[in-house]
Design an enzyme around this catalytic site. Structure first.
Site, PDB file in Angstrom:
ATOM      1  N   ASP A 148      -7.619  -7.358   0.874  1.00 11.88           N
ATOM      2  CA  ASP A 148      -6.645  -7.540   1.947  1.00 11.88           C
ATOM      3  C   ASP A 148      -7.330  -7.144   3.244  1.00 11.88           C
ATOM      4  O   ASP A 148      -8.206  -6.280   3.243  1.00 11.88           O
ATOM      5  CB  ASP A 148      -5.424  -6.631   1.765  1.00 11.88           C
ATOM      6  CG  ASP A 148      -5.731  -5.209   2.202  1.00 11.88           C
ATOM      7  OD1 ASP A 148      -6.421  -4.500   1.450  1.00 11.88           O
ATOM      8  OD2 ASP A 148      -5.329  -4.820   3.313  1.00 11.88           O
ATOM      9  N   HIS A 192      -4.916 -21.470  10.784  1.00 14.84           N
ATOM     10  CA  HIS A 192      -6.302 -21.887  10.526  1.00 14.84           C
ATOM     11  C   HIS A 192      -7.124 -20.750   9.914  1.00 14.84           C
ATOM     12  O   HIS A 192      -7.823 -20.954   8.908  1.00 14.84           O
ATOM     13  CB  HIS A 192      -6.997 -22.396  11.788  1.00 14.84           C
ATOM     14  CG  HIS A 192      -8.458 -22.542  11.540  1.00 14.84           C
ATOM     15  ND1 HIS A 192      -8.984 -23.588  10.822  1.00 14.84           N
ATOM     16  CD2 HIS A 192      -9.500 -21.694  11.777  1.00 14.84           C
ATOM     17  CE1 HIS A 192     -10.280 -23.394  10.665  1.00 14.84           C
ATOM     18  NE2 HIS A 192     -10.625 -22.253  11.235  1.00 14.84           N
ATOM     19  N   CYS A 236      -5.976 -27.936  12.136  1.00 18.22           N
ATOM     20  CA  CYS A 236      -7.145 -28.815  12.233  1.00 18.22           C
ATOM     21  C   CYS A 236      -6.766 -30.287  12.066  1.00 18.22           C
ATOM     22  O   CYS A 236      -7.444 -31.165  12.594  1.00 18.22           O
ATOM     23  CB  CYS A 236      -8.204 -28.400  11.217  1.00 18.22           C
ATOM     24  SG  CYS A 236      -8.966 -26.813  11.627  1.00 18.22           S
ATOM     25  N   CYS A 279      -6.215 -27.700   7.257  1.00 19.75           N
ATOM     26  CA  CYS A 279      -4.983 -27.002   7.657  1.00 19.75           C
ATOM     27  C   CYS A 279      -4.220 -27.804   8.709  1.00 19.75           C
ATOM     28  O   CYS A 279      -4.762 -28.694   9.359  1.00 19.75           O
ATOM     29  CB  CYS A 279      -5.294 -25.595   8.159  1.00 19.75           C
ATOM     30  SG  CYS A 279      -5.807 -25.488   9.885  1.00 19.75           S
ATOM     31  N   ASP A 309       0.862  -1.174   0.000  1.00 19.69           N
ATOM     32  CA  ASP A 309       0.000   0.000   0.000  1.00 19.69           C
ATOM     33  C   ASP A 309       0.906   1.234   0.000  1.00 19.69           C
ATOM     34  O   ASP A 309       2.125   1.114   0.078  1.00 19.69           O
ATOM     35  CB  ASP A 309      -0.962  -0.027   1.188  1.00 19.69           C
ATOM     36  CG  ASP A 309      -0.238   0.092   2.513  1.00 19.69           C
ATOM     37  OD1 ASP A 309       0.989   0.330   2.516  1.00 19.69           O
ATOM     38  OD2 ASP A 309      -0.897  -0.051   3.548  1.00 19.69           O
ATOM     39  N   CYS A 345     -11.858 -28.526   7.581  1.00 19.16           N
ATOM     40  CA  CYS A 345     -10.652 -27.771   7.243  1.00 19.16           C
ATOM     41  C   CYS A 345      -9.444 -28.702   7.192  1.00 19.16           C
ATOM     42  O   CYS A 345      -9.274 -29.548   8.064  1.00 19.16           O
ATOM     43  CB  CYS A 345     -10.428 -26.668   8.285  1.00 19.16           C
ATOM     44  SG  CYS A 345      -8.954 -25.689   7.973  1.00 19.16           S
TER      45      CYS A 345
HETATM   46 ZN   LIG Z   1      -8.092 -25.337  10.057  1.00 18.55          ZN
END
Ligand SMILES: [Zn+2]
Length: 375
Positions: free
Chosen positions: A263, A332, A306, A303, A92, A301
């Site tokens: 963003d 996460h 998780c 990730c 930015d 999820c």
């Molecule tokens: Zn997750």
């Protein structure tokens, strides 16, 4: 001199999916950019960013020009090398940060006090561009004037026009052929001003155009009306970037209206406060009823957090202020947002975005009485 180009892949009503081509690789849009304020996304590193599927990151000119300074980053080979991120970067211009510091604004630029040592610092359209050329992101932003709302209509209009004049100066000052410069639409919540700002900014020929000055507390219907008024005036062949928007509802609204890039600090900031974003509604991990909950934050999820860790364990980490809590919840929450975008892109390409959006909303409101019992 177009470093960054955008190619349309599919449209679905007003929404669109596409591919942003940059000198450091391609970004699928709609795209969410994790915010690396000081050339670091708080609590995670660039390996984590790759693992969660981030394709582009944002860094803040305002912070980096003060610490460690653009000269040093340039000496060390630019932002990509400095932070060891080979993918696309957008910076930015510092406009949003400095205008929250009540700067002295003149036609020449803005003078403000450094948050680090109180030193007087001047940011002009020309040096905002020069600093971003030193930092070396794929996409730089013009210096704009953000007006805090509510504001007098005359002030909103005059600062919108000043932003246009500064945009021309930024274009004139910009010289790096391997970097694109994006313009910024302003105009508060006045739909006519927004339309005019979008039209005039687009006419200057930027490679992409942002819509700034939103997510400052305006109601959702007002923000959506602003997005519609601005986007109606923007060219179809350029990326459209909605700055600072990051709540799930707002993101879905803006994607449906044809925005391509976003963003926001919300997913990462909430993570550091122990709040997990979830398909079933967001919740605080520090809840007494999660004390013995062996399920993951979100069963759907994929990730790292998780896959490996239970709500009970994450709750314990948060309560004990363990540093790993910040990283695991950030991983996460970023995965949640990036998955939301991947789903939206697929839905646009299949012509079923409206079904996707209403299903996402329904699941969030149905599940907002977490915890769901876990096997
Ligand atoms: Zn997750």
């Amino acid at each position: 001199m177009t470093a960054v180009t955008w190619i349309s892949k599919a449209t679905d009503s007003g929404a669109r999916s596409g591919l942003l081509k940059t000198p450091h690789g391609e970004v699928r849009t709609p795209a969410f950019m994790p915010v690396g304020t000081r050339a670091a996304v708080k609590a995670v590193d660039t390996e984590d960013l790759l693992a969660v599927g981030a394709e582009i990151v944002l860094a803040n000119t305002y912070h980096l020009m003060l610490r460690p300074g653009a000269d040093l980053i340039e000496t060390l080979g630019g932002l990509h090398r400095f932070m060891s991120w080979d993918g696309p970067i957008l910076t930015d211009s510092g406009g949003f940060q400095i205008f929250s510091l009540e700067p002295e604004i003149s036609e020449r630029g803005a003078v403000f006090s450094s948050i680090y040592d109180g030193a007087r610092v001047e940011l002009t359209p020309e040096n905002a561009v020069r600093i971003q050329e030193q930092l070396g992101p794929d996409i730089a932003m013009v210096l704009d004037v953000c007006v805090g709302l509510p504001a007098e209509p005359e002030q909103v209009e005059s600062e919108m026009r000043r932003t246009l004049r500064w945009a021309e100066r930024c274009l004139a000052a910009h010289s790096r052929s391997d970097q694109s410069l994006f313009g910024i639409v302003q105009g508060g919540v006045d739909l006519d001003l927004r339309a005019e700002s979008a039209r005039e900014t687009a006419a200057l020929g930027f490679d992409g155009i942002a819509i700034g000055g939103l997510s400052v507390g305006e109601p959702a219907d007002q923000r959506n009306a602003v997005l519609e008024a601005a986007i109606a005036e923007l060219p179809d062949d350029r990326p459209r970037y909605v700055m600072g928007l990051g709540d799930t509802e707002g993101l879905l609204d803006a994607i449906a209206r044809g925005a391509d890039m976003f963003d926001c600090v919300i997913p990462t900031r909430l993570a550091r406060h122990g709040r997990a974003l979830s398909r079933n509604g967001d919740f605080n991990i520090n809840r007494v009823d999660l004390r013995e909950d062996e399920g993951p934050i979100d069963t759907e999820c994929g990730c790292l957090t998780c896959r490996r860790y239970s709500r009970a364990y994450l709750r314990h980490l948060v309560r004990m202020s363990e540093l790993s809590a910040h990283r695991l919840l950030t991983i996460h929450n970023l995965t949640y947002v990036l998955d939301l975008f991947a789903g939206a892109r697929d839905a646009i390409e299949d012509g079923r975005l409206d079904v996707y959006v209403s299903a996402a909303r329904q699941t969030r409101s149905d599940g907002s009485t977490l915890p769901t019992p876990t096997a």
